[in-house]
Design a protein around this motif. Structure first.
Motif, mmCIF file in Angstrom:
data_model
loop_
_atom_site.group_PDB
_atom_site.id
_atom_site.type_symbol
_atom_site.label_atom_id
_atom_site.label_comp_id
_atom_site.label_asym_id
_atom_site.label_seq_id
_atom_site.Cartn_x
_atom_site.Cartn_y
_atom_site.Cartn_z
ATOM 1 N N HIS A 627 37.862 31.941 39.563
ATOM 2 C CA HIS A 627 38.463 32.152 40.863
ATOM 3 C C HIS A 627 39.857 32.297 40.316
ATOM 4 O O HIS A 627 40.540 31.664 39.851
ATOM 5 C CB HIS A 627 38.149 31.079 41.786
ATOM 6 C CG HIS A 627 36.859 30.681 42.237
ATOM 7 N ND1 HIS A 627 36.187 31.577 43.219
ATOM 8 C CD2 HIS A 627 35.964 29.891 42.056
ATOM 9 C CE1 HIS A 627 34.974 31.243 43.454
ATOM 10 N NE2 HIS A 627 34.628 30.027 42.727
ATOM 11 N N PRO A 628 40.517 33.528 41.160
ATOM 12 C CA PRO A 628 41.863 33.362 41.210
ATOM 13 C C PRO A 628 42.294 31.924 41.917
ATOM 14 O O PRO A 628 41.716 31.794 42.837
ATOM 15 C CB PRO A 628 42.512 34.630 41.811
ATOM 16 C CG PRO A 628 41.207 35.585 41.818
ATOM 17 C CD PRO A 628 39.948 34.586 41.760
ATOM 18 N N LYS A 657 43.133 38.529 52.069
ATOM 19 C CA LYS A 657 43.179 39.113 50.606
ATOM 20 C C LYS A 657 42.675 37.749 50.026
ATOM 21 O O LYS A 657 41.673 37.902 49.030
ATOM 22 C CB LYS A 657 44.502 39.232 50.414
ATOM 23 C CG LYS A 657 44.563 39.739 48.778
ATOM 24 C CD LYS A 657 43.987 41.105 48.771
ATOM 25 C CE LYS A 657 44.292 41.698 47.333
ATOM 26 N NZ LYS A 657 43.501 43.201 47.155
ATOM 27 N N ILE A 661 39.349 38.335 47.396
ATOM 28 C CA ILE A 661 39.151 37.979 46.006
ATOM 29 C C ILE A 661 38.624 36.816 45.855
ATOM 30 O O ILE A 661 38.565 36.072 44.734
ATOM 31 C CB ILE A 661 40.526 38.123 45.687
ATOM 32 C CG1 ILE A 661 41.314 37.225 46.100
ATOM 33 C CG2 ILE A 661 41.107 39.508 46.009
ATOM 34 C CD1 ILE A 661 42.568 37.105 45.301
ATOM 35 N N ASN A 662 38.010 35.905 46.940
ATOM 36 C CA ASN A 662 37.392 34.676 46.616
ATOM 37 C C ASN A 662 38.359 33.520 45.785
ATOM 38 O O ASN A 662 37.932 33.204 44.910
ATOM 39 C CB ASN A 662 36.076 34.827 46.028
ATOM 40 C CG ASN A 662 35.251 33.495 46.019
ATOM 41 O OD1 ASN A 662 35.453 32.821 46.860
ATOM 42 N ND2 ASN A 662 34.321 33.285 44.936
ATOM 43 N N ALA A 663 39.480 33.600 46.425
ATOM 44 C CA ALA A 663 40.425 32.909 45.519
ATOM 45 C C ALA A 663 40.527 31.400 46.025
ATOM 46 O O ALA A 663 40.111 31.159 47.306
ATOM 47 C CB ALA A 663 41.725 33.402 45.775
ATOM 48 N N PRO A 696 45.762 34.134 37.543
ATOM 49 C CA PRO A 696 44.810 35.251 37.345
ATOM 50 C C PRO A 696 43.459 34.497 37.010
ATOM 51 O O PRO A 696 43.089 33.279 36.862
ATOM 52 C CB PRO A 696 45.287 36.073 36.255
ATOM 53 C CG PRO A 696 46.449 35.905 36.101
ATOM 54 C CD PRO A 696 46.852 34.282 36.443
ATOM 55 N N LYS A 697 42.270 35.195 37.345
ATOM 56 C CA LYS A 697 40.890 34.473 37.295
ATOM 57 C C LYS A 697 40.570 34.588 35.711
ATOM 58 O O LYS A 697 39.661 33.718 35.332
ATOM 59 C CB LYS A 697 39.693 35.461 38.036
ATOM 60 C CG LYS A 697 39.708 36.760 37.460
ATOM 61 C CD LYS A 697 38.603 37.424 38.433
ATOM 62 C CE LYS A 697 38.400 39.019 37.805
ATOM 63 N NZ LYS A 697 37.483 39.715 38.676
ATOM 64 N N ASP A 720 46.849 40.727 44.127
ATOM 65 C CA ASP A 720 46.079 41.898 43.418
ATOM 66 C C ASP A 720 46.149 41.752 41.948
ATOM 67 O O ASP A 720 45.043 41.822 40.969
ATOM 68 C CB ASP A 720 46.667 43.186 43.452
ATOM 69 C CG ASP A 720 46.216 43.654 45.241
ATOM 70 O OD1 ASP A 720 45.077 43.537 45.589
ATOM 71 O OD2 ASP A 720 46.950 44.500 45.739
ATOM 72 N N THR A 723 43.637 39.401 40.286
ATOM 73 C CA THR A 723 42.107 39.748 40.253
ATOM 74 C C THR A 723 41.720 40.642 38.769
ATOM 75 O O THR A 723 40.549 40.810 38.544
ATOM 76 C CB THR A 723 41.619 40.374 41.413
ATOM 77 O OG1 THR A 723 42.562 41.835 41.622
ATOM 78 C CG2 THR A 723 42.002 39.688 42.545
ATOM 79 N N ARG A 724 42.921 40.793 38.242
ATOM 80 C CA ARG A 724 42.423 41.768 37.162
ATOM 81 C C ARG A 724 41.926 41.161 35.771
ATOM 82 O O ARG A 724 42.433 40.160 35.618
ATOM 83 C CB ARG A 724 43.865 42.857 36.719
ATOM 84 C CG ARG A 724 44.181 43.767 37.947
ATOM 85 C CD ARG A 724 45.627 44.071 37.733
ATOM 86 N NE ARG A 724 46.042 44.934 38.676
ATOM 87 C CZ ARG A 724 47.205 45.199 38.973
ATOM 88 N NH1 ARG A 724 48.151 45.122 38.144
ATOM 89 N NH2 ARG A 724 47.541 46.037 40.151
#
Length: 724
Positions: A627-628, A657, A661-663, A696-697, A720, A723-724
């Motif tokens: 997860h982020p 958001k 992204i399931n953060a 970041p994830k 954003d 998620t990379r």
């Protein structure tokens, strides 16, 4: 996990057909064709995998199986242990393994006996491995090579290949090296998981190179697992790595073994091996660790080198300048504008003196703050910007003071000085008004501390880790920045001509300026309510009593003609009674504790962000699950934090958001100055809140540090990138 992985690997071995393992080719190479008796010859098992396939390191990680070599050697030849080149972390992140893609050469030293007779020696070995792509299949093969024993040693055609792979083998730290290493437990266990810190500190080097990347590859153990996710904290002269240790059986480990990797700018990749590194309960050097907690992580793009003092002083000055336009200081700025209008037609010398007295009030206040920080550090405690707002008593006193300033602006009473006080003020200025200018400087400083500004937190974060003299210098630089605009204006009387002429409008303007001051008092009251809970009613009653006393004083003592003594007695009785009532209210105070629920949630609503309680372990667990993570370090007294929250965090686009992204959203409440958050802020070179991070994830990627002043675009862009 390790036992399950072993069982799965065994099932793969039983289910697969050896003949199908044709994705890896192996051969035996030697460093010499001919060697003398007593020499050591390097043998290499060269493994070349088809594209997309990989084999495993000595510690395969969460799954997989290490390659094995079973030697069949003639008498007089002895094989040492396998020397493993540094592996790579293999995906997926949820089940990280350590292994090799494309090719690897596993090196083994072969010791020749001193009494070997000349002639050829047949060297043979059986190699077993597990090769994986989407699926895993076992492989094995027999390899052999011939070594001649002769009067001199002659390198083989593969000698260069072996030398190249020898350079990729981690080596133990040599005696007298330039690195001081240590490991310690960061926190107590959380079930069967415990965070550990590994510190590598560069010493005895005049100009240390800067480390671009670092990681730790642990050796395997049956009793515990050091999980693959690594959080890198870059220090000014080394680095610290945070790893999670998961225990399977027995006691918590007292030593760890593995390979620390680092890449030094301008030198290239350097690896070394740490063997049996003791794990303590505290940093190996408390004094050094306080300095090393200063972290320079920036936007996921690497780390910043240590900053020179002159640059930090410049940052402090610029941050002080920017404080003038922050919401906390705006009420005092209104008073200063009114003061400049009133003095616009005064003697230039008098205007300059008042500007200097105002600056003196600011600088003295910042010197007091610096002294408090130095004292707190000397007592062994953590210090932070705005820490006085963690004291409910300070908040109550400041609320009362600001309310009295508002009542004074409304004309309820007037501030006058006795003849003795005027004489003291004349030491600083030749005409009345110096005391008011000095007080404005003190009030501006007091109200500035709940706010932060660009550059300011960087400079203060640097200062809090330095000596007392540096702390004083940085705080003075902030004070000079805060006072500079008014000093410059007071020393350029020609600029005052652009201000409107004094007149009757000034009295109305003064009353109007009481409203932003009253709004500040309301905000401070709300802040006090966060500390005192429902019992804060006593503070409201106390403020009403003080306001009544101020009105009686102004109406019947200052402007009255008769019975002034009686009115003054009533004022004193009201103040004494109000103080007694307030003291009783404080004794009834019970601090409300914001605790997470059973699921770890702090704040949850259908339309809001589901905030979870921040801990380093919560960050590591969320990243290990892919997860982020958004972390918001905030405080009730931090006005900048509340503005960021309303305008850039708790808004529909960011909420959407986070769900997209399931953060995981984590909240670090700094209102009461918990030590673990102070430590975390210091690691990111911040002296206080706000601090917003986007992790970041990818567990290996560093966090993205957002600026102090946020916009929705900044937050969305960071999410954003996470998620990379």
């Amino acid at each position: 996990m390790r036992r399950i992985s072993s069982i799965l690997a065994a099932l793969f071995c039983l289910a697969a057909i050896a003949a199908s393992a044709a994705h890896t080719q192996v051969r035996l190479i030697l460093s010499a064709d001919t060697a003398k008796p007593g020499d050591t010859v390097w043998a290499g098992v060269e493994m070349k995998m088809e594209p997309g396939w990989h084999t495993y390191w000595k510690n395969p990680g969460a799954a997989g199986m290490a390659t094995k070599i079973e030697w069949q050697l003639p008498p007089g030849v002895t094989a040492g242990d396998i020397q493993w080149p540094l592996p790579a972390k293999l995906p997926p992140a949820e089940v990280t393994t350590y292994g090799y893609n494309d090719e690897v050469v596993l090196l083994v030293p072969l010791k020749l006996a001193a009494d070997l007779k000349p002639g050829p020696l047949d060297l043979k070995a059986k190699v077993s491995w597990l090769e994986c792509k989407e699926a895993c299949v076992p492989g094995n093969g027999n390899v052999e090579a011939t070594l001649n024993v002769g009067p001199e040693t002659r390198p083989s055609a593969d000698a260069a290949t072996i030398e190249a792979w020898k350079s990729k083998i981690p080596a133990p730290l040599p005696p007298g090296n330039n690195w001081d290493t240590g490991a310690w437990w960061e926190n107590p266990p959380d079930g069967d998981v415990r965070p550990m810190l590994i510190d590598c500190h560069l010493i005895a080097v005049a100009q240390p190179q800067y480390i671009d990347s670092a990681d730790f590859f642990p050796y395997a153990s049956d009793n515990f697992e050091i999980q693959a996710a690594t959080e890198k904290i870059k220090n000014i002269d080394g680095f610290t790595l945070r790893k999670l240790v998961k225990k399977y059986s027995g006691a918590w480990p007292k030593t760890i073994s593995g390979v620390v990797t680092m890449e030094i700018r301008g030198i290239g990749h350097k690896d070394f091996e740490i063997v049996d590194l003791p794990i303590g309960n505290k940093p190996p050097d408390e004094e050094r660790q306080e300095r090393d907690k200063q972290a320079f992580l920036v936007n996921g793009a690497g780390s910043q080198p240590a900053q020179p003092l002159w640059r930090m002083l410049l940052y402090a000055f610029i941050g002080g300048l920017i404080l003038n336009i922050m919401p906390c200081v705006l009420p005092v700025i209104a008073l200063k504008i009114l003061g400049f209008v009133g003095e616009a037609r005064s003697e230039p010398r008098h205007v300059r003196q008042l500007g200097l007295v105002y600056a003196l009030g600011v600088l003295v206040s910042f010197l007091v703050l610096a002294a408090v920080v130095i004292g707190v550090k000397a007592a062994g405690h953590h210090a932070g910007w705005g820490m006085q707002f963690g004291s409910p008593v300070f908040v109550v006193c400041l609320t009362t003071l600001v309310m009295l300033v508002a009542l004074n602006l409304f004309g309820v009473f007037e501030v006058t000085l006795s003849g003795r006080a005027l004489d003291a003020a004349d030491v600083l200025a030749s005409k009345p008004g110096a005391a008011g200018a000095f007080f404005n400087g003190v009030l501006a400083t007091a109200l500035a501390t709940p706010c932060t500004a660009p550059f300011l937190s960087i400079a203060l974060g640097f200062a809090f880790a330095q000596s007392a003299s540096v702390i004083l210098l940085v705080f003075l630089a902030v004070g000079i920045g805060l006072a500079a605009p008014y000093v410059v204006l007071s020393w350029n009387p020609a600029w005052l001509k652009f201000l409107p002429k004094p007149g009757a409008w000034m009295e109305k303007f003064k009353i109007a300026m009481g409203f932003p001051m009253l709004a500040t008092a309301v905000w401070l009251f709300d802040l006090a309510a966060g500390s005192y809970g429902k019992s804060v009613l006593w503070l409201g009653v106390f403020l009403v009593v003080v306001a009544l006393a101020a009105w009686i004083f102004g109406e019947f003592v200052q402007r009255g003609r008769t019975r002034k003594g009686l009115a003054l007695a009533v004022v004193l009785i009201l103040l004494a009674g109000g103080y007694a009532y307030a003291l009783e209210g404080q004794l009834r105070w019970r601090q409300p504790m914001a605790a997470p629920d059973a699921a770890g949630s702090l704040k949850e609503s259908a339309d809001g962000i589901d905030w979870q309680h921040w801990t380093p372990e919560a960050v590591a667990r969320a990243r290990a699950d892919g997860h982020p993570v958004l972390v918001d370090f905030t405080a009730d007294w931090c006005l900048t934090c509340q503005v960021n929250k309303k305008t850039s965090i708790e808004i529909p686009s960011v909420r959407a958001k986070l769900k997209e992204i399931n953060a995981v959203a984590l909240l670090g409440d700094y209102t009461r100055f918990p030590d673990n958050i102070t430590t975390e802020l210091n690691r990111f070179s911040r002296a206080g809140v706000p601090l917003v991070l986007a992790y970041p994830k990818n567990p290996a990627a560093p966090p993205i540090v957002l600026p102090e002043i946020l916009t929705p675009g900044i937050v969305l862009d960071a999410l954003d990138r996470a998620t990379r």
